[in-house]
Every structure is written in C-alpha cells, then in structure tokens.
Write an enzyme that holds these catalytic residues in place. Structure first.
Site, PDB file in Angstrom:
ATOM      1  N   LYS A  83      -8.660  -0.770  -8.925  1.00 51.31           N
ATOM      2  CA  LYS A  83      -9.308  -1.320  -7.725  1.00 51.31           C
ATOM      3  C   LYS A  83     -10.421  -0.388  -7.247  1.00 51.31           C
ATOM      4  CE  LYS A  83      -8.179  -2.928  -3.019  1.00 51.31           C
ATOM      5  NZ  LYS A  83      -8.925  -1.968  -2.185  1.00 51.31           N
ATOM      6  N   SER A 113       0.820  -1.207   0.000  1.00 54.21           N
ATOM      7  CA  SER A 113       0.000   0.000   0.000  1.00 54.21           C
ATOM      8  C   SER A 113       0.855   1.259   0.000  1.00 54.21           C
ATOM      9  CB  SER A 113      -0.898   0.006   1.237  1.00 54.21           C
ATOM     10  OG  SER A 113      -1.542   1.251   1.408  1.00 54.21           O
ATOM     11  N   HIS A 121     -13.713  -1.391  -0.865  1.00 52.72           N
ATOM     12  CA  HIS A 121     -12.699  -0.997   0.121  1.00 52.72           C
ATOM     13  C   HIS A 121     -12.939  -1.698   1.460  1.00 52.72           C
ATOM     14  CE1 HIS A 121      -9.368   2.012   0.017  1.00 52.72           C
ATOM     15  NE2 HIS A 121      -9.354   1.761   1.321  1.00 52.72           N
TER      16      HIS A 121
END
Length: 382
Positions: free
Chosen positions: A254, A109, A278
C-alpha cells in the site's frame, strides 16, 4: 432519526460531525499541511465523465467480484485506519462485523484501538491486517505472528509512512488515545454525551496492538514516545523479502503512487499493490490517487493486481476506479463517518449507499457485470 434515512456519505459525515468529539472527527476529516492532496483525491473523481448508454438490457446485474482471489460481494474493502475505536467505542470490532456480514474485506490497522485478538473474537471469517514496519523488529515479527494466529488472510504492508507527515489539525487538537483531560478536551467530550456513554462501556481506549505487546510500553506517556521514535525511515525494497517470508500468505503493498515504484513492485513477490497517497495525509502536493491509477495500471499490465485507495465518496467513484483498471477499491473516511454516525449500523449504511450507487450507475452505463467495466465506459474527450 436513524442512519438508514441518510442517503449519501455526506449525510453520514454531518451526523458523525455532530456526534464525535472534534479531535477524533478531524483526525478522519483532514490531511497534511495545506490539505491540497486530500482535496484533490476527491475533486479529481468529479472530472471523470461517464458514458450514458440506453436501450440495453439492465436485468440480472452482478457486483460480485474477487480481490486477491477472495470472493467479494462488491469490489470494495474497508481500508486500514488508525484511531478507529475513537470514532465509536469498539469501532474496529463493529466495523469488522459489518464488513463480514456484507461480504467485503475488513483491514485492521496496526494503530487500531481494538487489537487483532479483539477483532478475531467477534468475527468468523478471515480479515486482513495492515502492518507498519517499526525499528523494533521483534515487535514487527510478533505482530506478523499474531496476525497469522488470528487467521488473517492478507497482510497489507504500508510503504508511505516512514516519516510522519505534519497534520496541523491533529497537532492543534492535541490528538491522543485516550484523550488527555485538559479543559479543551473535557469540553469536546462533554458536548458529545452519547459518544461518552459508549466509551464508558468499553475498556478499549488506547492502541490495543501495541500496549502490553511492545517492550516497555505500558501507559500513555511511554506509548507516545515509542510511536514517535519507532517508524523506520530506513525501510527499503529489500525489507519486503523477510516480511513476505515471515508472513507466508497473500501480501499487498500500500502506498504506490509512481509508475517506477509500481514496476519495482513486480519483483517483490507481492500479490497486489494499492495506489494510494495515504488519503492526502503524507506528501501534500502529491498527485491524487485516481489521476495516477491509469498510468500505474498501464505500467504493470496484467502482471499484478492493482487496487485504489483515496478519495472515494460514492459508488460512482468506485465505478470510475474500476473503469480505469482497479480490481478493488478501499473506503477509509466513508466507513469512519458511518461508524461515528451510528456504530455498526452506520458502517452497514455506508456499504449500502456505496452498493446502490455503484449498481445504479453501472446499469445506466449499460453494463450488467461489474467485472466488465473498462475505459470504454468513460468519455475520452470531456
């Protein structure tokens, strides 16, 4: 007791709950507002029923597959998660090593504790990097270049965090990295001595991709104000072009949760999309990822690879997503629970549990090759 004795992801979750300070455990174990979508992500998997088949040859089974052209030992990737290095010291580095040894992709991330360079220093195979688009475009371009320099083989562009959804637990806990030294936080850490000992042994306690790289970010106070201001609410489809051109490699989008957005993604030049809300941490009240997966697969057909993120807590969940047409799946919370429970060994145990459940379930459904799973393996009338 060793993590190797844990039989389910739920077992690892309870072990992590006992080992990780509350503020960081609840960061992983929470959603936005009422947490309705967070719960639905899990619950909707349970509604899907499998076809049991008997008297079929179950020998020589294979879970090997491909995601965006990369061979994987099973169609499961480690999802990008922020604060990973606060579940366990050097968490991203340990998880990346476990994933590499297991033969599945690891996705780092932007909001990781360990930096791109940290993870590259302890791995020998390419990992994936997840990008948040900030208003500081120079910083974004630099992030992309750093991921390229580290040999990352895919860029995962997150689309659903232009504005941060409110997560009550994080606000009540005063979540930060490193944690603040208030009486509440000191008590949380004091009751987790093994976590503290591990954290004392590392210098990585804040956002490694940002501090020292973004302009004017050199301490916790400036980082906090910077991140709250930097997510770009004007991000649009046209931005994908310059990101794709700067990156020049495999691109995954995403945060797709609607058929219309899925169809629009076909013209983006991306290699795959991830059906995701998410983890229920953004739009509370949105549909679960698994409920939207078959509709999105039907919308794009075979013109783009479709993956799924959200709600997976077992190998059976992975199988159900594959039956609905996903070519790959992502685990976020399960690997965080494993990491919090036992570091690298815990992540490895997470992957072992998922693999065994997927393998046995596939056999009992009468299939020997994971690539042959389809809606034919699901009951249509239950």
């Amino acid at each position: 007791m060793s993590v190797n004795q844990d039989l389910t992801i739920a077992d690892l979750k309870e072990r992590a709950r006992r080992r990780v300070p509350k503020m960081f455990f609840e960061y992983a174990d929470s959603g936005a507002w009422t947490e309705g979508t967070y719960r639905a992500n899990e619950e909707d998997f349970h509604k899907i029923k499998l076809r049991q088949r008997v008297l079929v040859d179950m020998t020589n089974r294979s879970l090997e597959s491909e995601m965006i052209g990369e061979k994987v030992s099973m169609p499961v990737a480690i999802a990008p998660t922020g604060f990973t290095g606060m579940q366990h010291a050097d968490g991203e580095m340990l998880a990346a090593q476990a994933a590499e040894e297991f033969g599945v992709p690891f996705t780092l991330s932007t909001m990781s504790i360990c930096s791109i360079e940290d993870v590259r220093s302890v791995t020998s195979k390419p990992f994936w990097f997840q990008l948040y688009v900030m208003q500081d475009r120079d910083f974004v371009l630099n992030l992309i270049d750093r991921a390229k320099a580290a040999g990352c083989s895919a860029l995962v562009l997150t689309l659903d965090l232009q504005i941060l959804g409110q997560r009550h637990k994080d606000l009540r806990n005063g979540l930060s990295a490193p944690p603040r030294f208030t009486p509440k936080h000191l008590w949380q850490m004091a009751t987790r001595p093994f976590w503290c000992l591990d954290m004392l042994g590392t210098k990585r306690r804040t956002f490694g991709n940002i501090v020292g790289h973004a302009k004017g970010v050199g301490d916790l106070s400036s980082l906090s104000s910077w991140t709250s201001e930097q997510f770009d609410p004007q991000l649009s489809w046209k931005d994908i072009e310059w990101i794709r051109d700067r990156w020049g490699g495999k691109l995954i989008l995403k945060g797709i949760l609607d058929e219309e957005d899925a169809r629009m993604s076909l013209d983006s030049g991306a290699d795959a999309i991830i059906v995701s809300n998410h983890g229920g941490r953004q739009l509370d009240g949105a549909a679960s990822s698994i409920s939207m997966l078959p509709r999105i697969v039907d919308a794009v057909g075979d013109r783009m690879e479709v993956h799924l993120d959200g709600g997976i807590r077992s190998g059976q969940d992975v199988l159900k997503a594959l039956c609905y047409g996903a070519k790959g799946t992502y685990i976020g919370r399960p690997f965080l629970y494993g990491l919090g429970a036992g570091g690298k060994a815990g992540v490895r145990r997470t992957l072992e549990i998922i693999r065994k459940e997927l393998d046995v379930t596939m056999a009992l459904c009468g299939e020997r090759d994971v690539k042959n799973l389809s809606r034919n393996n699901l009951h249509k009338d239950i």
